[in-house]
Enzyme design. Structure first.
Site, PDB file in Angstrom:
ATOM      1  N   ALA A  78      -0.747   1.229   6.515  1.00 18.35           N
ATOM      2  CA  ALA A  78      -0.859   0.194   7.545  1.00 18.35           C
ATOM      3  C   ALA A  78      -1.854  -0.854   7.093  1.00 18.35           C
ATOM      4  CB  ALA A  78      -1.295   0.805   8.872  1.00 18.35           C
ATOM      5  N   ASP A  79      -1.681  -2.053   7.629  1.00 16.37           N
ATOM      6  CA  ASP A  79      -2.659  -3.106   7.392  1.00 16.37           C
ATOM      7  C   ASP A  79      -2.758  -3.964   8.653  1.00 16.37           C
ATOM      8  OD1 ASP A  79      -4.288  -4.286   4.980  1.00 16.37           O
ATOM      9  OD2 ASP A  79      -3.595  -5.968   6.205  1.00 16.37           O
ATOM     10  N   THR A  80      -3.987  -4.248   9.051  1.00 15.87           N
ATOM     11  CA  THR A  80      -4.241  -5.006  10.271  1.00 15.87           C
ATOM     12  C   THR A  80      -4.815  -6.364   9.923  1.00 15.87           C
ATOM     13  OG1 THR A  80      -4.627  -2.961  11.511  1.00 15.87           O
ATOM     14  CG2 THR A  80      -5.463  -5.001  12.493  1.00 15.87           C
ATOM     15  N   GLY A 127       0.916  -4.180  10.401  1.00 14.91           N
ATOM     16  CA  GLY A 127       2.144  -3.777   9.731  1.00 14.91           C
ATOM     17  C   GLY A 127       2.036  -2.302   9.403  1.00 14.91           C
ATOM     18  N   LYS A 132       0.834  -1.211   0.000  1.00 12.13           N
ATOM     19  CA  LYS A 132       0.000   0.000   0.000  1.00 12.13           C
ATOM     20  C   LYS A 132       0.865   1.257   0.000  1.00 12.13           C
ATOM     21  CE  LYS A 132      -3.955  -2.212   2.247  1.00 12.13           C
ATOM     22  NZ  LYS A 132      -4.798  -2.301   3.452  1.00 12.13           N
TER      23      LYS A 132
END
Length: 196
Positions: free
Chosen positions: A74-76, A111, A58
């Protein structure tokens, strides 16, 4: 670096929760530019590796469109063992996720990737461990009816009704909401965007 000469900050996320969290620490992105990436896990990909890979993808996609900016992405991901619980596709999947997490521990991993205009990249992976109480069928059905499962990893939002189920939490609460603020602030300070 003063506010007037620092590069613009681009948030590569459409999540309203991430904007709200950033506002708590006085960070207002100059632009919000969600990056469209394929979030499908790869074969045998671990939850933590998926969170890191998607955050990086991203950030890179947004940076290509805004090379003059500091890009934050960010990625959860929610994980139970090696199993990845993404955003439920429908009520049935949300129900399965809740049944799987009922009475046991799971991990929420975010992340974070920050890319500066010079191309330098900084990354963090933050993990929070939670345990839900054993959920009754009535609690699960009430949660499904509320619609709070839609569009969120694991099918719940800790800042809403699911917070009453948490009997154990180790780590960052803001991480479970969608963005670990301590680590994010560290990255922004390291890039010179946020004052110490």
């Amino acid at each position: 670096m003063t506010a007037s000469d620092r590069p613009p900050l681009v948030l590569a996320s459409a999540s309203p929760r991430r904007l709200e969290l950033l506002a708590r620490i006085g960070v207002v992105p100059d632009r919000v530019a969600p990056a469209e990436v394929d979030e499908t896990p790869r074969k045998d990909e671990l939850p933590r590796l998926l969170a890191q890979r998607l955050a990086r993808a991203k950030a890179e996609a947004a940076q290509a469109a805004a090379p003059d900016a500091i890009v934050l992405a960010a990625d959860t991901v929610v994980g139970v063992g090696r199993r990845i619980l993404g955003k439920p596709a429908d009520e049935a999947e949300a129900r399965r996720f809740l049944e799987l997490m009922s009475g046991r521990r799971h991990r929420v991993m975010t992340g974070i990737c920050l890319i500066r205009p010079d191309g330098k990249r900084s990354e963090r992976l933050v993990t929070t461990i939670l345990a839900f109480q054993r959920l009754t069928p009535q609690q699960i059905e009430a949660h499904i009816a509320s619609g709070e499962w839609r569009g969120v990893a694991g099918g719940y939002q800790i800042q809403k009704r699911a917070e009453a189920w948490v009997r154990f939490l180790s780590g960052s609460h803001s991480n479970v909401v969608g963005l670990p603020l301590f680590e994010t602030a560290q990255l922004l300070r390291g890039a010179g965007w946020l004052r110490p």
